[in-house]
Scaffold this motif. Structure first.
Motif, PDB file in Angstrom:
ATOM      1  N   ALA A  83       0.973  -1.301   0.058  1.00 14.54           N
ATOM      2  CA  ALA A  83      -0.050  -0.117  -0.058  1.00 14.54           C
ATOM      3  C   ALA A  83       0.826   1.372  -0.044  1.00 14.54           C
ATOM      4  O   ALA A  83       0.431   2.458  -0.767  1.00 14.54           O
ATOM      5  N   LYS A  84       2.089   1.210   0.627  1.00 14.72           N
ATOM      6  CA  LYS A  84       2.877   2.317   0.909  1.00 14.72           C
ATOM      7  C   LYS A  84       3.549   2.558  -0.572  1.00 14.72           C
ATOM      8  O   LYS A  84       3.530   3.896  -1.101  1.00 14.72           O
ATOM      9  N   LYS A  85       3.972   1.580  -1.174  1.00 14.67           N
ATOM     10  CA  LYS A  85       4.481   1.717  -2.586  1.00 14.67           C
ATOM     11  C   LYS A  85       3.611   2.166  -3.515  1.00 14.67           C
ATOM     12  O   LYS A  85       3.678   2.928  -4.497  1.00 14.67           O
ATOM     13  N   LYS A  86       2.162   1.757  -3.520  1.00 14.35           N
ATOM     14  CA  LYS A  86       1.350   2.015  -4.248  1.00 14.35           C
ATOM     15  C   LYS A  86       0.745   3.502  -4.066  1.00 14.35           C
ATOM     16  O   LYS A  86       0.576   4.269  -5.177  1.00 14.35           O
ATOM     17  N   ALA A  87       0.870   4.117  -3.023  1.00 15.07           N
ATOM     18  CA  ALA A  87       0.304   5.353  -2.616  1.00 15.07           C
ATOM     19  C   ALA A  87       1.528   6.358  -3.383  1.00 15.07           C
ATOM     20  O   ALA A  87       1.227   7.400  -3.800  1.00 15.07           O
ATOM     21  N   LYS A  88       2.790   5.997  -3.052  1.00 13.91           N
ATOM     22  CA  LYS A  88       3.891   6.637  -3.611  1.00 13.91           C
ATOM     23  C   LYS A  88       3.858   6.742  -5.269  1.00 13.91           C
ATOM     24  O   LYS A  88       3.847   7.746  -5.926  1.00 13.91           O
ATOM     25  N   MET A  89       3.601   5.448  -5.854  1.00 16.81           N
ATOM     26  CA  MET A  89       3.366   5.333  -7.245  1.00 16.81           C
ATOM     27  C   MET A  89       2.324   6.463  -7.733  1.00 16.81           C
ATOM     28  O   MET A  89       2.393   7.026  -8.868  1.00 16.81           O
ATOM     29  N   LYS A  90       1.097   6.488  -7.013  1.00 18.78           N
ATOM     30  CA  LYS A  90      -0.039   7.210  -7.324  1.00 18.78           C
ATOM     31  C   LYS A  90       0.265   8.532  -7.352  1.00 18.78           C
ATOM     32  O   LYS A  90      -0.026   9.489  -8.093  1.00 18.78           O
ATOM     33  N   SER A  91       1.202   9.167  -6.218  1.00 20.79           N
ATOM     34  CA  SER A  91       1.528  10.354  -6.136  1.00 20.79           C
ATOM     35  C   SER A  91       2.632  10.811  -7.363  1.00 20.79           C
ATOM     36  O   SER A  91       2.412  11.662  -8.032  1.00 20.79           O
ATOM     37  N   ASP A  92       3.438   9.802  -7.958  1.00 12.77           N
ATOM     38  CA  ASP A  92       4.195  10.033  -8.815  1.00 12.77           C
ATOM     39  C   ASP A  92       3.299  10.053 -10.276  1.00 12.77           C
ATOM     40  O   ASP A  92       3.622  11.013 -11.234  1.00 12.77           O
ATOM     41  N   PHE A  93       2.325   9.283 -10.314  1.00 14.54           N
ATOM     42  CA  PHE A  93       1.555   9.207 -11.688  1.00 14.54           C
ATOM     43  C   PHE A  93       0.862  10.396 -11.663  1.00 14.54           C
ATOM     44  O   PHE A  93       0.746  11.243 -12.715  1.00 14.54           O
ATOM     45  N   ASP A  94       0.222  11.076 -10.610  1.00 14.95           N
ATOM     46  CA  ASP A  94      -0.508  12.311 -10.576  1.00 14.95           C
ATOM     47  C   ASP A  94       0.468  13.382 -10.839  1.00 14.95           C
ATOM     48  O   ASP A  94      -0.004  14.233 -11.864  1.00 14.95           O
ATOM     49  N   ALA A  95       1.429  13.339 -10.501  1.00 16.78           N
ATOM     50  CA  ALA A  95       2.614  14.525 -10.786  1.00 16.78           C
ATOM     51  C   ALA A  95       2.950  14.628 -12.420  1.00 16.78           C
ATOM     52  O   ALA A  95       2.976  15.590 -13.062  1.00 16.78           O
ATOM     53  N   GLN A  96       3.187  13.362 -12.792  1.00 17.67           N
ATOM     54  CA  GLN A  96       3.610  13.194 -14.181  1.00 17.67           C
ATOM     55  C   GLN A  96       2.238  13.481 -15.137  1.00 17.67           C
ATOM     56  O   GLN A  96       2.472  14.179 -16.092  1.00 17.67           O
ATOM     57  N   LEU A  97       1.139  13.152 -14.587  1.00 12.38           N
ATOM     58  CA  LEU A  97      -0.079  13.243 -15.397  1.00 12.38           C
ATOM     59  C   LEU A  97      -0.340  14.893 -15.427  1.00 12.38           C
ATOM     60  O   LEU A  97      -0.721  15.291 -16.464  1.00 12.38           O
ATOM     61  N   ALA A  98      -0.035  15.583 -14.529  1.00 16.14           N
ATOM     62  CA  ALA A  98      -0.484  16.909 -14.337  1.00 16.14           C
ATOM     63  C   ALA A  98       0.797  17.769 -15.433  1.00 16.14           C
ATOM     64  O   ALA A  98       0.567  18.585 -16.106  1.00 16.14           O
TER      65      ALA A  98
END
Length: 153
Positions: A83-98
């Motif tokens: 879950a922690k790694k997934k949350a970090k990936m989600k954060s990275d994903f959102d930043a890259q999407l922006a």
């Protein structure tokens, strides 16, 4: 006149957030199948100069690479169990999407180009160069000057 088609995958923020369209498919035409209607294109930009064309092509490549990185990140995120790694990936994903959306908006403003559309690039002129010796260059330069002088008369 040579036509070069830039193959650009469809993309939108909604599709990115919900799930990616990995590519487009072209319908196959078989016996008895109706031919697809001819596509229509509207001119959205004229790019003058070799350097400007290279810059445009580089910018398109950057967008496509950013899009592919998001596709890869989403696939990894979906496989991740921690879950922690997934949350970090989600954060990275959102930043890259922006960042991708920001760059796509800049391309739309600058060139009328967006990853959500298909484009055709028409090359009207091309300069072809060969490597020459100093002697060959001098001969070519003399021939060009002679041709220009002849055209003035």
């Amino acid at each position: 006149m040579k036509r070069t088609t830039l193959s650009v995958l469809s993309l939108s923020a909604v599709l990115l957030a919900a799930g990616f369209a990995v590519g487009q498919t072209t319908p196959k035409i078989g016996v008895g199948a109706a031919a697809p209607a001819q596509q229509k294109f509207a001119l959205v930009a004229t790019i003058k100069g070799a350097q400007a064309v290279r810059e445009f092509q580089n910018n398109v490549q950057v967008l496509q690479n950013q899009r592919q990185a998001l596709v890869d990140l989403e696939a990894a995120m979906n496989k991740e169990k921690d879950a922690k790694k997934k949350a970090k990936m989600k954060s990275d994903f959102d930043a890259q999407l922006a960042k991708l959306n920001e760059n796509n908006a800049l391309m739309a403003k600058t060139y009328g180009f967006s990853l959500t559309r298909n484009y055709t690039m028409e090359i009207e002129t091309a300069n072809i160069y060969i490597q020459v010796s100093d002697e060959e260059a001098a001969k070519i330069e003399q021939a060009v000057k002679a041709e220009q002088a002849k055209a003035k008369k």
